[in-house]
Design an enzyme around this catalytic site. Sequence first.
Site, PDB file in Angstrom:
ATOM      1  N   ASP A   1      11.246  -6.697   6.982  1.00  0.00           N
ATOM      2  CA  ASP A   1      11.544  -5.998   6.310  1.00  0.00           C
ATOM      3  C   ASP A   1      10.577  -4.316   6.995  1.00  0.00           C
ATOM      4  OD1 ASP A   1       8.788  -7.864   7.037  1.00  0.00           O
ATOM      5  OD2 ASP A   1       7.728  -5.801   6.784  1.00  0.00           O
TER       6      ASP A   1
ATOM      7  N   ARG B   1       1.314  -1.172   0.344  1.00  0.00           N
ATOM      8  CA  ARG B   1       0.360   0.196   0.334  1.00  0.00           C
ATOM      9  C   ARG B   1       0.669   0.786  -0.051  1.00  0.00           C
ATOM     10  NH1 ARG B   1      -2.203   1.307   6.111  1.00  0.00           N
ATOM     11  NH2 ARG B   1      -0.631   0.258   7.048  1.00  0.00           N
TER      12      ARG B   1
ATOM     13  N   ARG C   1      16.114  -2.598   3.152  1.00  0.00           N
ATOM     14  CA  ARG C   1      15.450  -3.106   3.963  1.00  0.00           C
ATOM     15  C   ARG C   1      16.280  -3.960   4.254  1.00  0.00           C
ATOM     16  NH1 ARG C   1       9.875  -0.695   4.635  1.00  0.00           N
ATOM     17  NH2 ARG C   1       9.321  -0.031   2.874  1.00  0.00           N
TER      18      ARG C   1
END
Length: 467
Positions: free
Chosen positions: A242, A84, A175
Amino acid sequence: MIVGNSYADDLKGLYLPFQAARFPAPALVALDRGLAGELGMDPNDAGLAQMLSGQTPPEGATTLAMAYAGHQFGGFSPSLGDGRAMLLAEVQGQDGRWWDIHLKGSGRTPFSRGADGKAALGPMLREYVISRAMFAMGVPTTRALAVVATGEDVYREAGALPGAVLARVGGSHLRVGTFQFVAARGDIDSLRRLLAYAIRRHDADLAPDDALGLLKRVGARQSRLIAQWMGLGFVHGVMNTDNMTISGETIDYGPCAFMEAHDPATVFSSIDRQGRYAYGNQPGIARWNLARLAEALLPLIDADEDRAIEQASAVIDGFAEWFQRDLQNVLALKLGLAAPNPDLTEDLLNAMMEAKADHTLTFRALVQAAKGDTGAFLAQVPEGRDWLVRWQAENPDAAMIEAHNPARIPRNHLVEEALDAAQKGDMAPFDSLTKALDRPFCDIAGLDRYRLPAPSGFGAYRTFCGT
């Protein structure tokens, strides 16, 4: 505003093209005007709401959804990605540094896994106020640039909620999970490209193929970061791989909060039922996450797997020592000491836990205690007289204590009060809270309510991801 596309140009295969969803009526509800200026934006530009909701990206920007994997609560997911979110642009700040502008709540991407990809106003304002407070307290963090109301509702368990997009800024959005994504596919060429890119972005003094050097740098940054979290009583709540950045910046303020009564077992996340990411577990989880990065980098550390494992293990094994050093340095500053004193700090933390003392108020009370007024401290730690004698013998520096112990943090009840009002259309409590947190180390008249813990009727606090 100077725009670049290094991620899109250099890391093909680690993203998918993406354009934000169309929103009916984007409108700014929060804007960090100072940060906008630092990025070369005009804070008064009427088009900012359109740009920072992804409707009209900056000219020349390649918008995309980043790919990454991740261990979520210990279980590995090989393909997560921006479900998102999206990279809106890379921009060069007035200081010459490059920054990512990343949107959260911008719509369904190829990584959304059936979700709507959108966000509600409350959680986006939550990330805005807490990340802004963290920055004001000197903690490395992604920074909230803006929250834009979308003019449409999103639907969650609580029903229809006003929708919003968060624009956040970071040194990058690389990440541990980014490296895991490539390593899981056995794509050594892409792993080399990613390594070289990360080094150019964050550690340009290293050789572009120095995987072990990058591992050490990431470990050192994360050690310092977690030590600062611990000093402030901050609980991230979802330390999945993450959500561990290569830059050492705090990212993804979902189910996070600041503990009040000092307790290593403190958990706020509604989904962390086993306490994996409890306050006291955060250093160990950071080390565990660093080990996952080491696993991904093994083929680039040494062609001989046994030698690679030996070298990587030495870095992982050293993390506990780094962290203890960093934490003791943080605590020495909080206690106003010229040098760390582990026995003194351990005894204080144990006494705070026994007394259920407020973490923030106890440390802040040491400002007055260093000047001879011990009343506020003893109100928090009634059995602390002997400790005070030992501490005062170290000649603590009151100015140092004041500069490293905030008078005001984002108190959970005040955050909820502000978010509830904002979702009903009243931004005044949110604006007042944000203003009170912008100068956290100063005693300011009229802001007493922002110092105090939650009233007894507030109850046990739980936070949610907002998805």
